[in-house]
Motif scaffolding. Structure first.
Motif, PDB file in Angstrom:
ATOM      1  N   PRO A   1      24.864  56.426  83.566  1.00  0.00           N
ATOM      2  CA  PRO A   1      24.443  55.523  82.502  1.00  0.00           C
ATOM      3  C   PRO A   1      24.048  54.166  83.098  1.00  0.00           C
ATOM      4  CG  PRO A   1      26.609  56.467  82.037  1.00  0.00           C
ATOM      5  CD  PRO A   1      26.267  56.837  83.440  1.00  0.00           C
ATOM      6  N   GLY A   2      23.126  53.498  82.426  1.00  0.00           N
ATOM      7  CA  GLY A   2      22.748  52.152  82.875  1.00  0.00           C
ATOM      8  C   GLY A   2      21.722  52.149  83.986  1.00  0.00           C
ATOM      9  N   LEU A   3      21.159  53.318  84.308  1.00  0.00           N
ATOM     10  CA  LEU A   3      20.176  53.405  85.390  1.00  0.00           C
ATOM     11  C   LEU A   3      18.856  53.906  84.809  1.00  0.00           C
ATOM     12  CD1 LEU A   3      19.756  53.258  88.512  1.00  0.00           C
ATOM     13  CD2 LEU A   3      20.340  55.684  88.577  1.00  0.00           C
ATOM     14  N   ARG A   4      17.785  53.175  85.068  1.00  0.00           N
ATOM     15  CA  ARG A   4      16.461  53.550  84.565  1.00  0.00           C
ATOM     16  C   ARG A   4      15.521  53.863  85.710  1.00  0.00           C
ATOM     17  NH1 ARG A   4      15.330  50.603  79.694  1.00  0.00           N
ATOM     18  NH2 ARG A   4      13.099  50.627  80.152  1.00  0.00           N
ATOM     19  N   MET A   5      14.707  54.884  85.544  1.00  0.00           N
ATOM     20  CA  MET A   5      13.728  55.254  86.581  1.00  0.00           C
ATOM     21  C   MET A   5      12.506  54.351  86.508  1.00  0.00           C
ATOM     22  SD  MET A   5      13.582  57.735  88.839  1.00  0.00           S
ATOM     23  CE  MET A   5      12.503  57.507  90.222  1.00  0.00           C
ATOM     24  N   SER A   6      12.057  53.858  87.643  1.00  0.00           N
ATOM     25  CA  SER A   6      10.771  53.173  87.695  1.00  0.00           C
ATOM     26  C   SER A   6       9.680  54.236  87.802  1.00  0.00           C
ATOM     27  CB  SER A   6      10.727  52.252  88.920  1.00  0.00           C
ATOM     28  OG  SER A   6       9.400  51.817  89.142  1.00  0.00           O
ATOM     29  N   VAL A   7       8.788  54.268  86.849  1.00  0.00           N
ATOM     30  CA  VAL A   7       7.699  55.263  86.854  1.00  0.00           C
ATOM     31  C   VAL A   7       6.494  54.625  87.545  1.00  0.00           C
ATOM     32  CG1 VAL A   7       6.192  56.705  85.442  1.00  0.00           C
ATOM     33  CG2 VAL A   7       8.571  56.318  84.738  1.00  0.00           C
ATOM     34  N   SER A   8       6.147  55.178  88.710  1.00  0.00           N
ATOM     35  CA  SER A   8       5.059  54.607  89.509  1.00  0.00           C
ATOM     36  C   SER A   8       3.698  54.968  88.930  1.00  0.00           C
ATOM     37  CB  SER A   8       5.125  55.145  90.931  1.00  0.00           C
ATOM     38  OG  SER A   8       6.328  54.768  91.551  1.00  0.00           O
ATOM     39  N   ALA A   9       2.713  54.156  89.277  1.00  0.00           N
ATOM     40  CA  ALA A   9       1.311  54.519  89.023  1.00  0.00           C
ATOM     41  C   ALA A   9       0.777  55.168  90.293  1.00  0.00           C
ATOM     42  CB  ALA A   9       0.508  53.271  88.691  1.00  0.00           C
ATOM     43  N   THR A  10      -0.050  56.184  90.132  1.00  0.00           N
ATOM     44  CA  THR A  10      -0.647  56.819  91.318  1.00  0.00           C
ATOM     45  C   THR A  10      -2.053  57.324  91.027  1.00  0.00           C
ATOM     46  OG1 THR A  10      -0.404  58.500  93.036  1.00  0.00           O
ATOM     47  CG2 THR A  10       0.327  59.136  90.851  1.00  0.00           C
ATOM     48  N   THR A  11      -2.844  57.383  92.092  1.00  0.00           N
ATOM     49  CA  THR A  11      -4.184  57.978  91.982  1.00  0.00           C
ATOM     50  C   THR A  11      -4.151  59.456  92.382  1.00  0.00           C
ATOM     51  OG1 THR A  11      -4.714  57.347  94.256  1.00  0.00           O
ATOM     52  CG2 THR A  11      -5.311  55.771  92.519  1.00  0.00           C
ATOM     53  N   ARG A  12      -2.964  59.971  92.769  1.00  0.00           N
ATOM     54  CA  ARG A  12      -2.906  61.392  93.163  1.00  0.00           C
ATOM     55  C   ARG A  12      -3.089  62.291  91.942  1.00  0.00           C
ATOM     56  NH1 ARG A  12       1.192  64.510  92.057  1.00  0.00           N
ATOM     57  NH2 ARG A  12       3.279  63.819  92.622  1.00  0.00           N
ATOM     58  N   ALA A  13      -3.589  63.508  92.197  1.00  0.00           N
ATOM     59  CA  ALA A  13      -3.767  64.472  91.100  1.00  0.00           C
ATOM     60  C   ALA A  13      -2.403  64.943  90.601  1.00  0.00           C
ATOM     61  CB  ALA A  13      -4.570  65.664  91.610  1.00  0.00           C
ATOM     62  N   MET A  14      -2.363  65.252  89.316  1.00  0.00           N
ATOM     63  CA  MET A  14      -1.106  65.713  88.705  1.00  0.00           C
ATOM     64  C   MET A  14      -0.743  67.102  89.235  1.00  0.00           C
ATOM     65  SD  MET A  14      -0.369  65.852  84.625  1.00  0.00           S
ATOM     66  CE  MET A  14      -1.276  64.434  84.174  1.00  0.00           C
ATOM     67  N   ARG A  15       0.545  67.322  89.541  1.00  0.00           N
ATOM     68  CA  ARG A  15       0.980  68.665  89.952  1.00  0.00           C
ATOM     69  C   ARG A  15       1.328  69.489  88.715  1.00  0.00           C
ATOM     70  NH1 ARG A  15       5.187  66.164  93.975  1.00  0.00           N
ATOM     71  NH2 ARG A  15       3.994  66.032  95.889  1.00  0.00           N
TER      72      ARG A  15
END
Ligand SMILES: Nc1ncnc2c1ncn2[C@@H]1O[C@H](COP(=O)(O)OP(=O)(O)OP(=O)(O)O)[C@@H](O)[C@H]1O
Ligand SMILES: Nc1nc2c(ncn2[C@@H]2O[C@H](COP(=O)(O)O)[C@@H](O)[C@H]2O)c(=O)[nH]1
Length: 219
Positions: free
Chosen positions: A40-54
Motif C-alpha cells: 500500500p502507498g506505492l504508485r507505479m510511474s507509467v513511462s511514455a515510450t515510442t516503442r511498439a505495444m507488445r
C-alpha cells in the motif's frame, strides 16, 4: 521537485522514489507488479515510450505509447522528469503524475534504465532509492526473454547483446538483488522498501511525535 509528506503510523514522512533497473528480462516488470499489488502507498510511474505495444500491453497502464513527434514535444515542454534512448526507442517519465503522487504522500515506483536513474539521482538524490536486479546466469536471462514470448528473436538477440553493458552500471545502485527465485527476490525488494520508509530522515514528523510522547510521560 515537490515532495509531499504523509502519515505512517501517525508520523509524517517524505515520499520516496523507488527505482528498479536491470538488463532486459531479469524481472523488473514482474517484481514491480508484485510490489504494486502488495505494498500500500506505492504508485507505479507509467513511462511514455515510442516503442511498439507488445501483445497484452495496455496503453496508459503499461506505458503511454506515443509517436516520435509527441515524445519530442514532451521533451521540449519539459514534461519529462528524465528520458533516454534504450534499444533504439525513446522512454521517459512524465513529470506531473510523479509530483502529484509524491505530493499526495505516495511513494513512486520506477522501472527505468541506468540513464534515467542517473538523471533522477541528480534531481532528487536524497529521495531516490535504487535497486539493481541481476539474473542468476546469462542462460537464465535468455530463457526468460524467450519464455516471455513477446519479442522476436532479433529483438531478443539485441537485448542479450546489450545486457553486459547494462550490467556494468550495477555499482551505481544502492542495493543489488539476484533474482533466482521470484518470491525470494520479491521478499528482498519488499524488505528494502520497508526499511527505507523507516529511515529517520524520511520520518519528518518524528520530532513532534517524540515531543508528544515526552509530554504524555510528563503529564
Ligand atoms: N525468478 C524468475 N524465475 C523464472 N522466470 C522469471 C523470474 N522472474 C521473472 N521471470 C520471467 O522472466 C520474464 C521476463 O521478466 P520481466 O518481463 O519481469 O523482465 P524485465 O526486467 O521487466 O524485462 P524488460 O526490461 O525487457 O521489460 C517473464 O516471462 C517473467 O515471468
Ligand atoms: N530511462 C528510462 N528507461 C525506461 C523507462 N521506461 C522503461 N525504461 C527501460 O527501458 C528498457 C526496455 O523496456 P521494455 O519495456 O521495452 O522492455 C528497460 O530497461 C526499462 O527499464 C523510462 O521512462 N525511462
Amino acid at each position: 521537485m515537490t515532495i509531499g509528506g504523509h502519515g505512517t503510523d501517525g508520523v509524517e514522512r517524505r515520499g520516496l522514489m523507488f527505482v528498479l533497473s536491470s538488463p532486459s528480462g531479469a524481472g523488473k516488470t514482474t517484481l514491480s507488479r508484485m510490489l504494486i499489488d502488495r505494498m500500500p502507498g506505492l504508485r507505479m510511474s507509467v513511462s511514455a515510450t515510442t516503442r511498439a505495444m507488445r501483445p497484452g500491453e495496455v496503453d496508459g497502464r503499461d506505458y503511454s505509447f506515443v509517436d516520435k513527434a509527441t515524445f519530442g514535444a514532451m521533451v521540449r515542454a519539459d514534461q519529462l522528469l528524465e528520458w533516454a534512448t534504450v534499444f533504439d526507442n525513446s522512454y521517459g517519465t512524465p513529470r506531473a503524475p510523479v509530483e502529484a503522487a509524491l505530493s499526495a504522500g505516495q511513494d513512486v515506483l520506477f522501472d527505468i534504465d541506468w540513464q534515467g536513474t542517473q538523471q533522477l539521482r541528480e534531481k532528487a538524490r536524497a529521495d531516490v532509492v535504487s535497486v539493481f536486479i541481476l539474473p542468476p546466469s546469462a542462460a537464465d536471462l535468455e530463457k526468460r526473454l524467450h519464455s516471455r514470448a513477446q519479442d522476436s528473436d532479433e529483438v531478443i538477440r539485441k537485448r542479450m547483446s546489450r545486457a553486459s553493458h547494462e550490467m556494468s552500471h550495477w555499482a551505481e545502485y544502492d542495493y543489488i538483488v539476484i533474482n533466482h527465485d521470484v518470491d525470494e527476490a520479491f521478499a528482498e525488494v519488499q524488505s528494502i522498501l520497508k526499511a527505507e520508509r523507516l529511515k529517520r530522515e524520511r520520518q519528518t514528523g518524528l520530532v513532534g511525535f517524540v515531543r508528544g510522547l515526552q509530554g504524555q510521560l510528563q503529564g
